[in-house]
Design a protein around this motif. Structure first.
Motif, mmCIF file in Angstrom:
data_model
loop_
_atom_site.group_PDB
_atom_site.id
_atom_site.type_symbol
_atom_site.label_atom_id
_atom_site.label_comp_id
_atom_site.label_asym_id
_atom_site.label_seq_id
_atom_site.Cartn_x
_atom_site.Cartn_y
_atom_site.Cartn_z
ATOM 1 N N GLU A 162 5.161 2.681 6.818
ATOM 2 C CA GLU A 162 5.333 4.100 6.504
ATOM 3 C C GLU A 162 6.716 4.588 6.937
ATOM 4 O O GLU A 162 7.388 5.325 6.199
ATOM 5 N N THR A 163 7.152 4.167 8.128
ATOM 6 C CA THR A 163 8.483 4.556 8.606
ATOM 7 C C THR A 163 9.571 4.031 7.677
ATOM 8 O O THR A 163 10.540 4.738 7.362
ATOM 9 N N GLU A 164 9.411 2.806 7.218
ATOM 10 C CA GLU A 164 10.397 2.213 6.302
ATOM 11 C C GLU A 164 10.491 3.016 5.002
ATOM 12 O O GLU A 164 11.590 3.265 4.501
ATOM 13 N N ILE A 165 9.347 3.418 4.464
ATOM 14 C CA ILE A 165 9.380 4.138 3.190
ATOM 15 C C ILE A 165 9.967 5.529 3.370
ATOM 16 O O ILE A 165 10.660 6.044 2.485
ATOM 17 N N PHE A 166 9.731 6.166 4.513
ATOM 18 C CA PHE A 166 10.356 7.470 4.775
ATOM 19 C C PHE A 166 11.873 7.331 4.757
ATOM 20 O O PHE A 166 12.578 8.174 4.200
ATOM 21 N N ARG A 193 0.835 -1.215 0.000
ATOM 22 C CA ARG A 193 0.000 0.000 0.000
ATOM 23 C C ARG A 193 0.861 1.254 0.000
ATOM 24 O O ARG A 193 0.656 2.166 -0.799
ATOM 25 N N ILE A 194 1.852 1.302 0.886
ATOM 26 C CA ILE A 194 2.646 2.520 1.006
ATOM 27 C C ILE A 194 3.577 2.673 -0.198
ATOM 28 O O ILE A 194 3.890 3.793 -0.615
ATOM 29 N N GLU A 195 4.002 1.552 -0.802
ATOM 30 C CA GLU A 195 4.823 1.638 -2.006
ATOM 31 C C GLU A 195 4.047 2.312 -3.134
ATOM 32 O O GLU A 195 4.588 3.133 -3.883
ATOM 33 N N PRO A 225 -0.333 -2.090 13.737
ATOM 34 C CA PRO A 225 0.838 -1.188 13.698
ATOM 35 C C PRO A 225 1.719 -1.404 12.480
ATOM 36 O O PRO A 225 2.595 -0.592 12.204
ATOM 37 N N GLN A 226 1.470 -2.482 11.730
ATOM 38 C CA GLN A 226 2.240 -2.705 10.503
ATOM 39 C C GLN A 226 2.096 -1.535 9.532
ATOM 40 O O GLN A 226 3.000 -1.249 8.743
ATOM 41 N N LEU A 227 0.955 -0.828 9.591
ATOM 42 C CA LEU A 227 0.761 0.337 8.724
ATOM 43 C C LEU A 227 1.766 1.434 9.059
ATOM 44 O O LEU A 227 2.336 2.063 8.167
ATOM 45 N N CYS A 228 1.985 1.668 10.363
ATOM 46 C CA CYS A 228 2.966 2.677 10.790
ATOM 47 C C CYS A 228 4.389 2.229 10.457
ATOM 48 O O CYS A 228 5.227 3.028 10.036
#
Length: 257
Positions: free
Chosen positions: A201-205, A131-133, A195-198
């Motif tokens: 997101e941290t990984e992509i930042f 999703r975040i990708e 919390p996998q969503l957070c």
């Protein structure tokens, strides 16, 4: 005679609509900029401080915002700290999409379909990363087009375009670095359960900015703002007590990642 009576009623209705509109602007300003003083709001919205106080009183009565003392870093001056007004969970919900239940049920289905337990958690994490990708494609273009010293600001603007009301600022205290602050999270309620969503997101930042980043606080864990520390060169991350001024007093520094 009827028309004479209707005129004041129409004026009253118009006045009530104007009040609601201004009240929404006050709440939206707090959402976009984080907990704010009366003076901050008056300056941003072009209102008198008396008018701001009147609307804040109504928002407090409706449990949309709540007052608290402003956090102070370093030496405190004379007198009491300024009072700031922050959105409550109820107030934040008014800006959120109404798809939280559906999203949570979908993630539960993904976890069950993968067999539950560790396998289920891994499946949800894989979904979160995918999703975040997808979202990050627009972010990547904005960050890569910016000068190195402006990349955090560029990421903040890209996130704001997706509804995260993000800002970038120098980290407080003696730390060399910046803080990326997201004053709104459209998936906060779902992220409380997943919390996998957070984490994704941290990984992509970290990948977008080309450096290790540290999540200091999240709305999903009860903080006032999602706060991510981006280190300078050199400089250790700040202690949790030195997170963004807009973080919750009681829960600042929780790091779901």
């Amino acid at each position: 005679m009827k028309k004479v009576d209707e005129a004041p009623q129409e004026e009253l209705a118009a006045g009530l609509r104007a009040d609601r509109s201004t009240r929404d602007r006050v709440a939206r300003s707090i959402l976009d900029h984080g907990p704010s003083t009366v003076a901050d709001l008056a300056s941003r919205l072009g209102l008198t401080q008396a008018a701001v106080r009147r609307h804040l009183d109504a928002l407090v009565a409706d449990e949309v915002v709540k007052p608290r003392e402003q956090r102070v870093y370093g030496a405190r001056g004379r007198g009491r700290p300024a009072k700031v007004f922050a959105l409550t969970d109820y107030g934040r919900d008014a800006f959120d999409q109404s798809y939280d239940k559906l999203a949570a049920e979908a993630l539960r289905w993904i976890a069950r379909s993968a067999g539950g337990g560790k396998a289920g958690e891994a499946a949800v994490a894989a979904f979160a990363r995918d999703r975040i990708e997808t979202l990050a494609q627009a972010y990547r273009s904005a960050v890569e087009a910016a000068a190195p010293e402006e990349r955090t600001e560029a990421l903040a603007k890209a996130l704001s375009a997706d509804g995260y009301a993000a800002t970038a600022r120098s980290a407080p205290g003696r730390s060399q670095g910046e803080q990326l602050c997201q004053h709104h999270c459209p998936v906060a309620h779902v992220a409380e359960q997943y919390p996998q969503l957070c984490e994704a997101e941290t990984e992509i930042f970290s990948r977008l900015l080309g450096t290790h980043v540290q999540r200091l606080a999240t709305i999903a864990h009860g903080d006032g703002v999602c706060t991510t520390f981006i280190p300078g060169d050199p400089g250790p991350p700040p202690r949790p007590s030195e997170t963004h001024d807009h973080s919750s007093d009681s829960t600042a520094g929780r790091n779901p990642a």
